[in-house]
Design an enzyme around this catalytic site. Structure first.
Site, PDB file in Angstrom:
ATOM      1  N   GLU B 321      16.104 -12.170  -8.869  1.00 45.10           N
ATOM      2  CA  GLU B 321      16.885 -11.607  -7.742  1.00 45.10           C
ATOM      3  C   GLU B 321      17.069 -11.166  -6.781  1.00 45.10           C
ATOM      4  O   GLU B 321      17.348 -10.767  -6.143  1.00 45.10           O
ATOM      5  CB  GLU B 321      18.196 -10.490  -9.250  1.00 45.10           C
ATOM      6  N   LYS B 342      16.492  -1.408 -17.295  1.00 43.46           N
ATOM      7  CA  LYS B 342      15.970  -1.953 -18.388  1.00 43.46           C
ATOM      8  C   LYS B 342      14.569  -1.206 -18.472  1.00 43.46           C
ATOM      9  O   LYS B 342      13.660  -1.018 -19.136  1.00 43.46           O
ATOM     10  CB  LYS B 342      16.328  -3.418 -18.099  1.00 43.46           C
ATOM     11  N   HIS B 347      16.483  -4.449 -22.197  1.00 40.50           N
ATOM     12  CA  HIS B 347      17.297  -5.002 -22.528  1.00 40.50           C
ATOM     13  C   HIS B 347      18.329  -5.283 -23.538  1.00 40.50           C
ATOM     14  O   HIS B 347      18.018  -6.076 -24.408  1.00 40.50           O
ATOM     15  CB  HIS B 347      16.379  -6.404 -21.630  1.00 40.50           C
ATOM     16  N   PHE B 406      21.047 -16.684 -19.737  1.00 42.13           N
ATOM     17  CA  PHE B 406      21.341 -18.100 -20.770  1.00 42.13           C
ATOM     18  C   PHE B 406      22.619 -18.243 -20.311  1.00 42.13           C
ATOM     19  O   PHE B 406      23.374 -17.160 -20.997  1.00 42.13           O
ATOM     20  CB  PHE B 406      20.937 -17.260 -22.089  1.00 42.13           C
TER      21      PHE B 406
END
Lengths: 402, 423, 85
Positions: B321, B342, B347, B406
């Site tokens: 990122e 987070k 998370h 994912f």
């Protein structure tokens, strides 16, 4: 508003793998409902299913097989067929020009059962590395996008059986925002003991062991449905762009409406009629222009009554042909509604309304149910209905492209 | 055609470290962490034994005995967060046509905890492949298909408009809200109850992230285990929670004198089409989503005052990122504060995107950028301003929040103080 | 006597856990070229660990590029496992 077309269909259903095989069986009234063979269902109240036996090794790279649930394998096949049918190779489209939006209900539940068994029988170390995604609801969109290099907007909706239509609506929305092509719809199923037991708690599954008497919507003997697996994926594109590339146009996704039923115990009207009216308004279609309704066909008397009333209220009693080809496949969870949209588009193409098999309409219903054999009819506009457990109502209007 | 503008008028958060929006913001603005040794079950046999758990008593939040029995923990979270948001909005609900209220709820793994509990019963702890239906709870179907979460929220609030669950893995929390924005813009609804929920802290979830070594193994220091951008980071810390929002069309919100937290001016999602769990190093797809979201908001990178990052604390993510920010924001990537909450709340998979939208809206409201906790030794490969340890007073009019998950999903959303939106 | 781990063992476990045909001489081909990703290696490592009673630390496969590398790492672990008794 930008018109959005369907240019490719990949159907994979209990009564036919591949769009041609599915449609041939469906028009001929051939059912794919059989005694469950994927596991020993003799000890369960529900004993029949619409199964799609599938030789994954013949269709998919062997490396995908340990990492995928059966329903993901079916969806990968359907996606490939849909793209072939549309004559499109996403790799040739601009970067970020193609996406995948699917509906899911329970994810890869059979895969999940195996890993739960591994965990609780043998221990945490026996859980597959692929469990981290092979069971989850987003798996089919992810796997299809990877296999075909589709980097545009993707998504996953879960609204039980209504999801197949919600995915198509979300696809239309993204195409109107500028995405060139999206694979859309649902291919689903959880035919494993754990999924079977979970589905039975819905109390809407038939306990008949006679494939011809098990799933009888709008019939005096209606006693629940048969569960199945499969569905359809559709290639959708902006209509004018599809024309420019010389694509074959099955039809246009012209209207959509979705509602939630009032909470149980409410005296307010169920949401299905409103979903139909919203979809017709959205399409700019008058009720008398609709040639056929593909019913949700719950085969639970109370739900059949709600659906028949909604159809009567919008169209007038007996004024529109109604059919439920899912009597030949069983209810395919998130795969059901997009398969019905495929059937509606093929009905438009061939001028034929597939039958609702094994059903004799109960006298209390005044809908014009197409039973027995297929009916030849000019079909320009079709309405597809889908309802999901928990109050979801969705309606889609498809019509011949103008 | 004038585009309908969509604003957040109500927020309800259930995050680790304290239920309620106020507690959530205190945690973030004080830079405290809510990660700890996992308590939902005995974590001894597992590789990662840390979690960010919500101390939650459903009865305290007005759920009745039957609702508690019927609903998975994630559904309970969703209903409580949705009700909190509904109350926070100050909307006179009885005056709104239920047909014009819709619901979209994000969740990556649905009722996974209840499913596992029920599986253990019907299979007798995994011993029977042909599980015993006579032991199944009548509510099992609602666990099987997590659209029940949207149903529960709709029926709790009295919504009868378009409703669905959005399940795009770890971007679900952004995508569900993005979907809600689209429904208001196109006129399918005037008010949306949206947000996301997750209660994934169960043995099967912990075991599957163990299997791919995605979660942190700082088991000896659980309070400081989530270390985004730090050179000692070694995975994410599994969390749980929910955030709910009321979204309304701007003009009608303004007419009724609503408190407006922020306008959602841009949203986009892209796929990496690369790998179910892997990320391309260049961050091209997240960058594309960011650019598309900015375009939709008619904003330039330099207009951003804060980037609320995905910052999961895996080696791969934080590099990915950071590359995406540089690729999409250019030089401004180095100027704008970037942080990951987070580090404090873990998370929570599908929920975190909505929890991060809440943090972004609260950053605008309070003009404070929450910090990245536990960031003592910034990875030399990662060279942006990650706001280490301490919150920063900072004029915050426009925020970018991103998610990555994912399945390859990459999502971006831009929030703006409404009077500072490029209308 | 220490149980040895050979290329044929790896071939079998790879096929079971991660698919693939694996024909010809592939010992020195990279896993990437053979079509096995990081997850396939994690799954394979996990299966080897279970079958041979080994624990692999998180970094054990970091430098593994080829099947030959992997066989060597496994055998090194088997040896140290045996030495520890």
């Amino acid at each position: 508003m930008t018109a959005v077309a369907v240019t490719g269909i990949g159907a994979i259903a209990p009564n036919g793998k591949g769009t041609d095989a599915y449609w041939k069986s469906t028009v001929e009234g051939l059912s794919g409902i059989v005694p469950v063979s994927r596991f020993d269902a003799s000890g369960y109240p529900a004993k029949l299913a619409g199964e799609v036996p599938f030789d994954a090794a013949a269709h998919l790279p062997s490396r995908l097989i340990p990492a995928t649930d059966h329903m993901t394998r079916l969806s990968l096949a359907a996606a490939e067929w849909a793209l072939q049918d549309a004559g499109v190779d996403p790799a040739e489209l601009p970067d970020f020009g193609a996406g995948v939006i699917t509906a899911s209900s329970a994810g890869g539940f059979e895969f999940g059962q195996r890993e739960l068994e591994n965990l609780w029988n043998k221990g945490p170390k026996y859980v597959s590395a692929y469990q981290s995604y092979a069971w989850f609801y987003a798996v089919n969109s992810g796997q299809i996008s990877i296999r075909h290099g589709m980097r545009g907007p993707s998504g996953v909706v879960v609204s039980d059986q209504a999801g197949g239509l919600d995915a198509i609506a979300q696809t239309r929305r993204q195409i109107r925002k500028g995405t060139q092509l999206i694979i859309s719809g649902g291919v689903d199923g959880s035919l494993c003991p754990w999924g079977w037991v979970a589905q039975m708690t819905d109390t809407r599954m038939s306990t008949s062991d006679d494939p011809e008497r098990a799933y009888l919507p709008f019939d005096p003997a209606a006693g629940g449905h048969v569960a199945g697996e499969g569905g359809a994926l559709l290639v959708m594109e902006e209509l004018e762009a599809a024309r420019r590339r010389g694509a074959r146009i099955y039809g246009e996704v012209a209207g959509y409406g979705a509602t939630m039923d009032p909470r149980p115990g409410s005296s307010r009207e169920p949401g299905l009629r409103r979903a139909i009216v919203t979809a017709l308004d959205d399409a700019g279609v008058n009720p008398d222009e609709v040639d056929v309704v593909f019913a949700d066909a719950a085969a639970v008397p109370e739900l059949d009554r709600i659906e028949a009333d909604a159809i009567d209220a919008v169209f007038g009693p007996g004024k529109v042909a109604v059919t439920a080809p899912k009597t030949m496949t069983g209810r395919l969870a998130a795969g059901a509604a997009s398969l019905d949209v495929a059937a509606a588009l093929l009905a438009i193409r061939d001028g034929v309304i597939p039958p609702t098999v094994h059903v004799s309409r109960a006298p209390e219903y005044s809908i014009d149910l197409v039973t027995g054999a297929a009916r030849e009819a000019q079909v320009r506009t079709a309405l597809v209905l889908a309802r999901g457990h928990g109050g979801f109502n969705s309606a889609v209007v498809v019509r011949a492209a103008r | 055609m004038i585009r309908r503008r969509v604003v957040i008028t109500g927020i309800g958060v259930l995050a680790p470290g304290g239920v309620g929006t106020k507690n959530f913001w205190s945690l973030l603005s004080e830079g405290r962490t809510a990660t700890r040794t996992l308590t939902h079950f005995d974590p001894t046999p597992y590789r990662s034994r840390i979690a960010a758990e919500v101390d939650f008593d459903p009865q305290e939040h007005g759920l009745r005995a039957q609702e508690i029995r019927r609903m998975d923990r994630a559904a309970q979270f969703a209903v409580v967060a949705g009700r909190e948001a509904a109350a926070d909005s100050g909307l006179e609900w009885s005056g709104v046509d239920p047909h014009r209220i819709g619901v979209t709820i994000g969740s990556a793994v649905g009722a996974t905890t209840s499913l596992e509990d029920e599986y253990r019963v019907v299979s007798d702890d995994g011993s029977a492949h042909l599980v015993d239906h006579t032991y199944a709870t009548p509510h099992l179907y609602d666990y099987l298909v997590p659209s029940s979460f949207a149903t529960e929220v709709a029926w709790a609030i009295g919504a009868e408009g378009p409703s669905t669950v959005v399940s795009t893995g770890c971007t679900s929390g952004i995508d569900a809200v993005g979907h809600a924005v689209e429904l208001i813009r196109e006129g399918a609804a005037d008010v949306m109850i949206t947000g996301a929920t997750e209660a994934p802290i169960s043995p099967i979830t912990v075991a599957c992230f163990d299997a791919i070594k995605a979660t942190s193994v700082h088991n000896d220091d659980p309070e400081h285990a989530s270390r985004p951008y730090d050179s000692t980071r070694n995975g994410f810390v599994l969390g749980e929670g929910a955030a709910g929002f009321v979204l309304e069309e701007y003009e009608s919100a303004k007419r009724r004198g609503a408190t407006i937290y922020a306008e959602i001016v841009g949203y986009a999602t892209r796929s990496n089409a690369y790998h179910m769990t892997g990320l391309r190093a260049d961050g091209a797809e997240m960058a594309e989503a960011i650019t598309a979201a900015l375009d939709e908001g008619r904003l330039n990178p330099a207009d951003l005052d804060y980037v609320n990052a995905h910052g999961s604390g895996t080696k791969q993510n934080d590099r990915h990122e950071t590359a995406a920010f540089k690729r999409s924001l250019g030089d401004h990537a180095y100027a704008v504060p970037v942080s990951s909450i987070k580090s404090m709340v873990g998370h929570s998979l599908g929920a975190i995107g909505s929890i991060e939208i809440a943090a972004s809206a609260l950053a605008i409201k309070n003009n404070v950028v929450p910090p990245t906790a536990n960031l003592h030794h910034q990875d030399p490969e990662l060279d942006l301003d990650y706001v280490p340890l301490t919150a920063r007073d900072w004029r915050t009019d426009r925020v970018l929040t991103v998610g990555s998950g994912f399945g390859g999903f990459q999502s971006a959303m831009v929030l703006s103080r409404p009077e500072r939106s490029a209308a | 006597m220490t149980k040895k781990f050979g290329i044929e063992d790896l071939t079998r476990i790879l096929r079971e856990g991660a698919g693939g045909e694996l024909e010809g001489d592939f010992q020195d081909a990279s896993f990437e070229d053979l079509g096995y990703d990081s997850l396939a290696l994690l799954e394979t490592g996990s299966r080897i660990g279970r079958e041979y009673g080994l624990e692999f630390e998180d970094t054990a496969f970091v430098d593994v590029e080829t099947p030959r590398d992997l066989v060597e790492v496994v055998n090194a672990h088997l040896l140290s496992h045996a030495a520890r008794g």
